[in-house]
Write an enzyme that holds these catalytic residues in place. Structure first.
Site, PDB file in Angstrom:
ATOM      1  CB  CYS A  39      -0.936   0.010   1.199  1.00 10.90           C
ATOM      2  SG  CYS A  39      -2.104  -1.352   1.179  1.00 10.90           S
ATOM      3  CG  HIS A  54      -3.071   3.667   1.983  1.00 13.76           C
ATOM      4  ND1 HIS A  54      -3.583   3.248   0.773  1.00 13.76           N
ATOM      5  CD2 HIS A  54      -3.146   2.592   2.815  1.00 13.76           C
ATOM      6  CE1 HIS A  54      -3.936   1.988   0.864  1.00 13.76           C
ATOM      7  NE2 HIS A  54      -3.687   1.563   2.087  1.00 13.76           N
ATOM      8  CG  ASN A  85      -6.656  -0.563   1.138  1.00 14.57           C
ATOM      9  OD1 ASN A  85      -5.944  -0.131   0.230  1.00 14.57           O
ATOM     10  ND2 ASN A  85      -6.174  -1.009   2.281  1.00 14.57           N
TER      11      ASN A  85
HETATM   12  N1  ACO Z   1     -18.546  -8.415   8.908  1.00 14.31           N
HETATM   13  C1  ACO Z   1     -19.033  -8.735  10.123  1.00 14.31           C
HETATM   14  N2  ACO Z   1     -18.244  -9.123  11.125  1.00 14.31           N
HETATM   15  C2  ACO Z   1     -16.926  -9.194  10.899  1.00 14.31           C
HETATM   16  C3  ACO Z   1     -16.357  -8.898   9.655  1.00 14.31           C
HETATM   17  C4  ACO Z   1     -17.240  -8.496   8.625  1.00 14.31           C
HETATM   18  N3  ACO Z   1     -16.789  -8.167   7.398  1.00 14.31           N
HETATM   19  N4  ACO Z   1     -15.023  -9.048   9.726  1.00 14.31           N
HETATM   20  C5  ACO Z   1     -14.759  -9.444  10.979  1.00 14.31           C
HETATM   21  N5  ACO Z   1     -15.903  -9.538  11.687  1.00 14.31           N
HETATM   22  C6  ACO Z   1     -16.070  -9.931  13.066  1.00 14.31           C
HETATM   23  C7  ACO Z   1     -14.976 -10.812  13.580  1.00 14.31           C
HETATM   24  O1  ACO Z   1     -15.190 -12.147  13.247  1.00 14.31           O
HETATM   25  C8  ACO Z   1     -15.042 -10.559  15.057  1.00 14.31           C
HETATM   26  O2  ACO Z   1     -16.087 -11.323  15.586  1.00 14.31           O
HETATM   27  P1  ACO Z   1     -15.925 -12.024  17.026  1.00 14.31           P
HETATM   28  O3  ACO Z   1     -15.746 -10.885  17.993  1.00 14.31           O
HETATM   29  O4  ACO Z   1     -17.208 -12.765  17.169  1.00 14.31           O
HETATM   30  O5  ACO Z   1     -14.723 -12.897  16.916  1.00 14.31           O
HETATM   31  C9  ACO Z   1     -15.465  -9.093  15.157  1.00 14.31           C
HETATM   32  O6  ACO Z   1     -16.042  -8.761  13.885  1.00 14.31           O
HETATM   33  C10 ACO Z   1     -14.316  -8.169  15.447  1.00 14.31           C
HETATM   34  O7  ACO Z   1     -13.244  -8.508  14.553  1.00 14.31           O
HETATM   35  P2  ACO Z   1     -11.915  -7.692  14.529  1.00 14.31           P
HETATM   36  O8  ACO Z   1     -11.059  -8.202  13.436  1.00 14.31           O
HETATM   37  O9  ACO Z   1     -11.364  -7.641  15.916  1.00 14.31           O
HETATM   38  O10 ACO Z   1     -12.519  -6.281  14.153  1.00 14.31           O
HETATM   39  P3  ACO Z   1     -11.853  -4.881  14.263  1.00 14.31           P
HETATM   40  O11 ACO Z   1     -12.665  -4.017  15.126  1.00 14.31           O
HETATM   41  O12 ACO Z   1     -10.396  -4.970  14.540  1.00 14.31           O
HETATM   42  O13 ACO Z   1     -12.038  -4.331  12.791  1.00 14.31           O
HETATM   43  C11 ACO Z   1     -10.725  -4.036  10.810  1.00 14.31           C
HETATM   44  C12 ACO Z   1     -11.453  -5.034  11.703  1.00 14.31           C
HETATM   45  C13 ACO Z   1     -11.762  -3.091  10.211  1.00 14.31           C
HETATM   46  C14 ACO Z   1     -10.036  -4.809   9.702  1.00 14.31           C
HETATM   47  C15 ACO Z   1      -9.720  -3.244  11.641  1.00 14.31           C
HETATM   48  O14 ACO Z   1      -8.896  -4.110  12.354  1.00 14.31           O
HETATM   49  C16 ACO Z   1      -8.876  -2.356  10.821  1.00 14.31           C
HETATM   50  O15 ACO Z   1      -9.335  -1.385  10.278  1.00 14.31           O
HETATM   51  N6  ACO Z   1      -7.578  -2.673  10.713  1.00 14.31           N
HETATM   52  C17 ACO Z   1      -6.691  -1.937   9.862  1.00 14.31           C
HETATM   53  C18 ACO Z   1      -6.357  -2.861   8.779  1.00 14.31           C
HETATM   54  C19 ACO Z   1      -6.523  -2.285   7.440  1.00 14.31           C
HETATM   55  O16 ACO Z   1      -7.083  -1.251   7.193  1.00 14.31           O
HETATM   56  N7  ACO Z   1      -5.985  -3.054   6.540  1.00 14.31           N
HETATM   57  C20 ACO Z   1      -6.005  -2.713   5.184  1.00 14.31           C
HETATM   58  C21 ACO Z   1      -4.710  -3.120   4.567  1.00 14.31           C
HETATM   59  S1  ACO Z   1      -3.354  -2.384   5.349  1.00 14.31           S
HETATM   60  C22 ACO Z   1      -3.387  -0.880   4.938  1.00 14.31           C
HETATM   61  O17 ACO Z   1      -3.750  -0.536   3.846  1.00 14.31           O
HETATM   62  C23 ACO Z   1      -2.950   0.077   5.942  1.00 14.31           C
END
Ligand code: ACO
Length: 320
Positions: free
Chosen positions: A114, A247, A277
């Site tokens: 990214c 980004h 993204n």
């Molecule tokens: N829909 C519904 N529920 C979901 C989904 C979905 N698409 N994805 C995950 N869940 C659930 C999980 O299973 C989990 O359930 P559980 O509590 O029963 O186990 C719950 O939601 C929480 O999951 P987490 O992964 O802990 O959710 P989080 O609050 O961390 O959000 C996210 C996830 C949005 C990916 C967040 O971690 C984030 O924004 N991270 C940054 C990563 C990113 O942006 N990556 C992109 C590539 S890197 C970059 O470009 C910088």
């Protein structure tokens, strides 16, 4: 003679097919509300089979050359930032070179996930400052849809496809242009976000794997450091920044950076709601949009920052 890399024009390409959160919710166990609340994403563009990395990159490049008023044969170098090239080799950048009808110059791909566009801008700046190239086409193009695990709701909702390009040219060292770029990587965190195989034009053998929580944590601290580093290196303060073009991974990370800089939301360019993204394509897509609709104007100071798999991260400070 010393030079600075000046901005001449920008262009984009987005696939024709738009996929809403609701459509994804019919494929995996997710919802529009979950995706919007956690990421700010409302939809994404997904490439059709004929919309390869090279095809999209060439389309964005043509649009950038046209807006810059530059002929393809004036281009000395084509740098294509991508993690989803059409083939292992030749570089997708040389496919773009051919598609543009270029008869000279050189072209190569650059892989920094990214952060790829920031890396490509940095290399461009080095080529221009050293006099090795006068006019450079810098492209970010991705078809992440080909490397997503469409059964994994935690990742498949986050990404989209597209391409953005800018034309940079050597200008006077005391004029506008790229003031600085700063690059970082940390190989010890390589397993937080990676592809467990190969992804190319056809059937992918590998899929994107991510530890979202850890990526989020690193993004907040490393991007804050990158922003401070860029401004300190130029003797500038938060108040000097006219536009943040970050980004586009996650609206919460973007909002956090805007707040850190004390920028009102309308000074932060956001496309993640519509594009999701698009990895290395996200900054040139957002930048080109804000140039195209007249938000970013000559004289403005633009701060770009990105973090991605590697981990890689960095910044670019550009005076229009
Ligand atoms: N829909 C519904 N529920 C979901 C989904 C979905 N698409 N994805 C995950 N869940 C659930 C999980 O299973 C989990 O359930 P559980 O509590 O029963 O186990 C719950 O939601 C929480 O999951 P987490 O992964 O802990 O959710 P989080 O609050 O961390 O959000 C996210 C996830 C949005 C990916 C967040 O971690 C984030 O924004 N991270 C940054 C990563 C990113 O942006 N990556 C992109 C590539 S890197 C970059 O470009 C910088």
């Amino acid at each position: 003679m010393s030079f600075r890399s000046t901005f001449l024009g920008a262009g984009t390409y987005l696939p024709q097919r738009v996929v809403s959160n609701d459509e994804l919710a019919r494929r995996v166990d997710t919802s529009d509300a979950w995706i919007r609340e956690r990421t700010g994403i409302g939809q994404r563009y997904l490439a059709a089979p004929h919309e390869t990395c090279a095809v999209m990159a060439a389309a964005a490049a043509r649009a950038a050359l046209s807006s810059a008023g530059v002929d393809a044969n004036e281009v000395d170098a084509v740098l294509l930032a991508t993690s989803t090239p059409d083939q292992a080799f030749p570089a997708t950048a040389v496919r773009v070179q051919a598609a543009l009808g270029m008869t000279g110059g050189f072209a190569f791909d650059l892989s920094a996930a990214c952060s790829g566009f920031i890396y490509a801008l940095s290399v461009t700046d080095a080529l221009i400052r050293s006099g090795q190239a006068r006019t450079v086409l810098v492209i970010g193009a991705e078809v992440f849809s080909r490397l997503l695990d469409w059964q994994d709701r935690a990742t498949c909702v986050l990404f989209g496809d597209g391409a953005g390009a800018v034309v940079m040219r050597a200008g006077p060292a005391d004029g506008p242009g790229l003031l600085s770029t700063h690059l970082h990587s940390e190989g010890s965190t390589g397993d937080l976000l990676y592809v467990d195989g190969w992804a190319g034009r056809d059937e992918a053998t590998g899929h994107l794997r991510m530890n979202g929580r850890e990526i989020f944590r690193h993004a907040v601290s490393k991007l804050a450091g990158a922003v401070d580093e860029a401004l300190a290196a130029n003797g500038l303060a938060y108040a000097d920044v006219d536009w943040l073009v970050p980004h586009q991974a996650n609206k919460r990370i973007i909002d956090g950076m805007g707040r850190k800089l004390g920028l009102p939301p309308e000074r932060v360019v956001v496309t993640v709601d519509r594009h999701a993204n698009t990895s290395a394509a996200s900054i040139p897509l957002a930048f080109a949009e804000a140039i195209g609709d007249g938000r970013i104007r000559p004289g403005d100071l633009v701060l770009m920052e990105a973090l991605g798999g590697g981990l890689t991260w960095g910044s670019a400070l550009l005076r229009l």
